[in-house]
Design an enzyme around this catalytic site. Structure first.
Site, PDB file in Angstrom:
ATOM      1  N   CYS A 522      57.920 -38.359  47.615  1.00 54.75           N
ATOM      2  CA  CYS A 522      56.919 -37.812  46.704  1.00 54.75           C
ATOM      3  C   CYS A 522      55.709 -38.727  46.696  1.00 54.75           C
ATOM      4  CB  CYS A 522      57.481 -37.735  45.288  1.00 54.75           C
ATOM      5  SG  CYS A 522      58.970 -36.728  45.178  1.00 54.75           S
ATOM      6  N   HIS A 700      57.178 -45.146  63.247  1.00 52.96           N
ATOM      7  CA  HIS A 700      57.986 -44.163  62.522  1.00 52.96           C
ATOM      8  C   HIS A 700      59.443 -44.217  62.954  1.00 52.96           C
ATOM      9  CE1 HIS A 700      53.788 -42.825  62.462  1.00 52.96           C
ATOM     10  NE2 HIS A 700      54.069 -42.624  61.192  1.00 52.96           N
TER      11      HIS A 700
END
Ligand code: GLN
Ligand code: ZN
Length: 768
Positions: A522, A700
């Protein structure tokens, strides 16, 4: 009364319960039964709350354990072969493997993730094989409908429509159209609709947001074809077709001619759709009016919304008018209730998902003599007027300064190659210089220190000491491994946007204003409510401290104006371009202060530059113009002896090369590790003369890149970009990684750069 409805609701829960449940399950602390029980409670809560508020068309299947596009892929059985799916009902772990990859005996790569239209929500990109077949594999839409029904609530299931689903999917041929799969896919949708009807559904919402894009005629034909079939799939079932994030414009006529029972219009972004829609709407079709901004946090002005509703009611009658937010409420925080840190006045200007649900209900019931409804509307009217007239939103000094901006303030002195010569005289760099993108691992101790500072358990000076100790550590480390241009590591930053928002006037930050970014992740976007200015320097202390520790150059580190704008909730009473320019001006002051304090490399990150691109092509050039100008306004305060660097990631850049070149940044670090350096050709083709740092280390991935693979990438880069324009760096910040990976990875990166530089300088006498 008109019909109160919403298109979708946040999934995360008021206190991010979904995040806790998911992460509990992934770490093995929670069983799958517990995960499902926790999320069933979350869903039940949302339905009951919407029912209590008075929503009549309550959505289901808008909830997802990870992502609704992934859910759709599972629903239709689009599971790539590498996941070894048997064809049985997909299990939780299959879904999570598709979302996050899996590490068994062999590693299986997850689906790609990308931005959902122009929001900060990321969806997983379905992959379709040449011989792809579809079946109704997951029954989630039906199960969720029944789940709500068991609670006594008849919901309106939400499906991602077949045409948009295919457009968002990756087909077997690079760049080829996926619409060829439509005829194979439609029977599954037809079966699903018929099952939903049998389960008791009377309305189904089908989202086709591609209707708000500029699409080729094949797409409109595909929609016609699809809905001819689906319109007949389940007699007695009403279909609501929804598009959002922009007006439908030229696609409106197609949408309203489809054999559906209602069409949803985004009247916040596409107010001009209303009149033609009222002209074109066929007998018997209802319109869903998206009058409450589902994409932003402002309280709705009832007069404007009621004006639109009344026009539609006059033509269609109340039972053919649905009142709704412009898009799913997924993109706003859950509830204002927790925001005790905001002052009363500012709070009264806002509406998060819960408050927007209440607004929709009020607007749908307005004018029917309910004193409670009329009182609430009056309160909203007053809050909107208060906001309009508040001295807090306009700062005359900011306005005056912006009015005085002159064209020369957008241009840096000289050109890139010239500035490079000046700057390099004063520093000693390796032939292929190495650096990082800014952040180093945000270890738990750093986060804890910040939490303690916030709670008052740690005072400012102790906090500063802790941060400085960390900065000292990372500076030593970078010197030790031989990086050329150093960073302070950003230990003091909770987030690259919120950190600045907390210090700028005109911004507010929230305590619990979380919005789902992807899966359990979030973000907490700040809110720009007024004119922006910078009361005091924001980063100088840290940069200067880091520079005091080393003779090598340390980069000052700023988030760029476009990214701050893009990752905030922005005011709707001023053009975005103007808010962006104000932020740019505030950052320009920071550039000046950094420069005056002896920092002569300043990195201005713009990872969100590309994602701000409007959906409609006609609006794109104007956006790129002001976005580039904002960056230049920030950067151009710097003298010729100061290097301006920038960084971009998360997107495709080929189509905005012109704009990137116009930024006139001295060095551009760009995510390229994944795309196999193919991007660099675009720079070469464009005749780019400034420097480029293609990311050669994919941060990543938790894997440590070997010297060899980075050497290979650098060689490839050097075959397109001249050596004296090339840098070696990771492709993004390292804050999400651990030291155990970062340390060997960066050592390898330095070795790789040295090796490639040695190879190339040996064969090229010109550069010796
Ligand atoms: N300087 C930032 C960092 O290193 C850039 C982050 C980003 O591009 N998202 O963390
Ligand atoms: Zn990045």
């Amino acid at each position: 009364m008109s019909i109160a409805s919403i298109l979708g609701y946040p999934r995360i829960g008021r206190s991010r319960e979904l995040k806790r449940a998911l992460e509990g399950y992934w770490s093995g602390r929670l069983s799958s039964e517990q995960l499902l029980a926790d999320t069933a409670a979350l869903k039940a809560d949302r339905w009951r709350q919407q029912q209590a508020a008075g929503i009549q068309h309550i959505p289901s299947n808008d909830f997802s354990l990870y992502d609704h596009v992934l859910d759709t892929a599972l629903t239709v059985g689009a599971v790539p072969a590498r996941f070894g799916w048997s064809g049985a009902a997909p299990e939780l772990d299959l879904m999570f493997a598709m979302a996050r990859g899996s590490k068994g005996e062999v590693e299986v790569a997850p689906l790609d993730m990308t931005k959902w239209f122009d929001t900060n929500y990321h969806y997983l990109v379905p992959e379709l094989a040449a011989d792809q077949s579809f079946t109704l594999a997951s029954r989630k839409p039906i199960d969720e409908f029944l789940e709500a029904k068991a609670l006594g609530i008849t919901t309106r299931p939400v499906l991602l429509g077949p045409v948009t689903f295919l457009r968002l999917s990756k087909g077997p041929a690079q760049g080829g159209s996926t619409l060829g799969f439509l005829d194979r896919l439609l029977p599954v949708y037809a079966e699903l609709l018929s099952e939903l009807r049998q389960a008791g559904a009377t309305w189904v919402q089908i989202d086709e947001p591609c209707l708000s894009q500029d699409v080729p005629v094949e797409v409109l034909e595909a929609l016609e074809h699809a809905y001819q079939k689906l319109g007949q799939a389940a007699p007695g079932l009403n279909l609501l077709l929804a598009s959002y994030f922009a007006g439908m414009g030229g696609n409106l006529a197609t949408a309203l001619a489809l054999p559906v029972d209602a069409v949803h219009l985004d009247l916040v972004r596409g107010a001009s759709d209303l009149d033609p829609a009222l002209q074109l709407v066929p007998e018997g079709m209802a319109l869903s009016l998206g009058v409450v901004d589902g994409h932003n946090v402002w309280r709705t002005d009832p007069d404007q919304a009621l004006g639109q509703i009344q026009r539609a009611v006059a033509k269609l009658g109340e039972d053919r008018v649905l009142v709704a937010p412009s898009c799913s409420l997924l993109h706003v925080p859950v509830s204002l209730e927790a925001e005790t840190g905001l002052d009363q006045e500012l709070r009264s200007w806002l509406a998060f998902a819960e408050e927007k649900v209440a607004e929709v209900c009020c607007l749908a019931r307005a004018g029917h003599g309910s004193p409670e409804v009329e009182a609430r509307l009056a309160e909203s009217r007053e809050a909107c007027a208060d906001r309009r007239n508040s001295p807090r939103v306009t700062n005359p000094a900011v306005r005056a300064r912006m009015a005085r901006v002159t064209p020369d303030q957008f241009a840096r002195p000289g050109d890139g190659p010239g500035r490079r010569l000046i700057w390099r005289k004063g520093v000693s760099l390796s032939p292929l210089p190495t650096t990082t993108i800014g952040s180093f691992p945000q270890v738990p101790e750093l986060r804890q220190a910040r939490a303690k500072l916030r709670r008052g358990e740690l005072d400012q000076s102790h906090y500063e000491q802790l941060m400085k100790a960390e900065i000292r550590r990372v500076v030593r480390f970078q010197e030790e491994i031989g990086l050329d241009v150093l960073v302070h590591g950003e230990p003091e930053r909770n987030d690259m946007v919120e950190y600045f928002a907390e210090q700028l006037d005109g911004f507010a930050t929230t305590q619990q204003g979380w919005v789902q970014s992807y899966g359990s992740r979030c973000a907490k976007p700040p809110i720009v409510f007024g004119d922006v200015s910078r009361p005091h320097p924001m980063t100088v202390l840290w940069a200067v401290f880091a520079q005091s520790l080393t003779a090598r150059p340390v980069k000052g580190m700023l988030t760029g104006p476009v990214t701050i704008l893009q990752w905030s909730f922005v005011r709707d009473d001023l053009e975005r371009s103007q808010t962006c320019a104000q932020i740019a001006m505030a950052l320009r002051d920071e550039v000046a202060d950094l420069e005056a304090a002896g920092i002569n490399v300043i990195q201005i990150d713009e990872p969100a530059l590309r994602e701000g691109l409007p959906l409609h092509r006609t609006e794109q050039p104007a956006y790129l113009r002001w976005a580039v100008d904002s960056f230049r306004l920030t950067a151009a305060g710097a003298g010729a002896h100061t290097q301006i660097h920038t960084h971009m990631c998360y997107s495709e850049f080929e189509d905005i090369m012109g704009a990137i070149a116009e930024l006139d940044a001295d060095v551009l670090y760009i995510e390229a590790a994944r795309s196999g350096m193919s991007l660099l050709q675009a720079f070469a083709d464009h005749g780019y003369t400034n420097e480029v740092g293609p990311g050669v280390y994919d941060i990543h991935s938790p894997l440590v890149p070997s010297v060899e693979e980075m050497v290979a990438r650098l060689r490839k880069a050097a075959s397109v970009i001249p050596l004296d324009q090339l840098w070696a760096n990771p492709d993004c910040g390292l804050k999400t990684r651990g030291w155990a990976e970062v340390e060997p990875s960066l050592r390898n990166l330095v070795s790789a750069a040295r090796q490639v530089a040695a190879e190339l300088t040996a064969v090229s006498p010109a550069s010796s």
